[in-house]
Design a protein around this motif. Structure first.
Motif, mmCIF file in Angstrom:
data_model
loop_
_atom_site.group_PDB
_atom_site.id
_atom_site.type_symbol
_atom_site.label_atom_id
_atom_site.label_comp_id
_atom_site.label_asym_id
_atom_site.label_seq_id
_atom_site.Cartn_x
_atom_site.Cartn_y
_atom_site.Cartn_z
ATOM 1 N N VAL A 18 0.616 -1.069 0.270
ATOM 2 C CA VAL A 18 -0.426 0.278 0.125
ATOM 3 C C VAL A 18 1.080 1.237 0.213
ATOM 4 O O VAL A 18 1.871 0.896 0.874
ATOM 5 N N ARG A 19 0.670 2.320 -0.214
ATOM 6 C CA ARG A 19 1.239 3.653 -0.235
ATOM 7 C C ARG A 19 -0.104 4.564 0.310
ATOM 8 O O ARG A 19 -1.188 4.598 -0.108
ATOM 9 N N VAL A 20 0.419 5.556 1.215
ATOM 10 C CA VAL A 20 -0.667 6.507 1.663
ATOM 11 C C VAL A 20 0.064 7.747 0.878
ATOM 12 O O VAL A 20 0.649 8.306 0.106
ATOM 13 N N LEU A 21 -1.589 7.960 0.767
ATOM 14 C CA LEU A 21 -2.075 8.733 -1.164
ATOM 15 C C LEU A 21 -1.591 9.824 -0.189
ATOM 16 O O LEU A 21 -1.377 11.029 -0.778
ATOM 17 N N ARG A 22 -2.924 10.562 0.743
ATOM 18 C CA ARG A 22 -2.337 12.389 1.169
ATOM 19 C C ARG A 22 -3.348 11.808 2.604
ATOM 20 O O ARG A 22 -3.830 11.374 2.838
ATOM 21 N N GLN A 23 -3.459 12.972 3.363
ATOM 22 C CA GLN A 23 -4.126 13.836 4.185
ATOM 23 C C GLN A 23 -5.183 14.129 3.654
ATOM 24 O O GLN A 23 -5.173 14.795 3.475
#
Length: 130
Positions: free
Chosen positions: A110-115
């Protein structure tokens, strides 16, 4: 529905972007521009589909995490996020492994896309809000 969240690191929610001349150190300014959290402090999560995960890290902070395809993610009742690269936190743009009994023995990448902003959180359907 209350969900159990198992994670391998904690939430460090960093301040929003600071205006120029705020007196913040260069490292604090960089951190504010690239929000991070510690996975072991994730409070709740929702997965509206096999590609999207929303994690709540505090009363006001929600991050969107992108999974290429994580089989049966919407049925998960517990997750573990493991940062790659030996760090204890996840920042926007970072990759991690997601483990859940529901998704099988192999972790999902997975990848942290945005806050999400407060308005973006409010715009989510209630069933998708963590």
């Amino acid at each position: 529905m209350l969900r159990l969240v198992l994670v391998s690191s904690a939430v460090l929610a960093l301040a929003a972007c600071a205006p120029a001349g705020s007196g913040l150190s260069p490292s604090a300014t960089r951190a504010a521009a690239n929000p991070c959290f510690r996975p072991n402090l994730v409070r709740n999560f929702t997965a509206p589909n096999e590609q999207t995960l929303y994690v709540r890290t505090s009363a006001t902070e929600v991050f969107q995490i992108d999974a290429t395809v994580c089989r049966d993610l919407p049925q998960a009742v517990s997750i573990a996020l493991e940062p790659l690269g030996g760090t204890s936190r996840l920042c926007v743009g970072d990759q991690a492994r997601l483990r859940s009994p529901t998704t099988g023995p192999e972790p999902c990448r997975v990848r942290v896309l945005r806050q999400l902003t407060t308005d973006q959180i409010a715009a989510l359907p209630s069933r998708d809000r963590p």
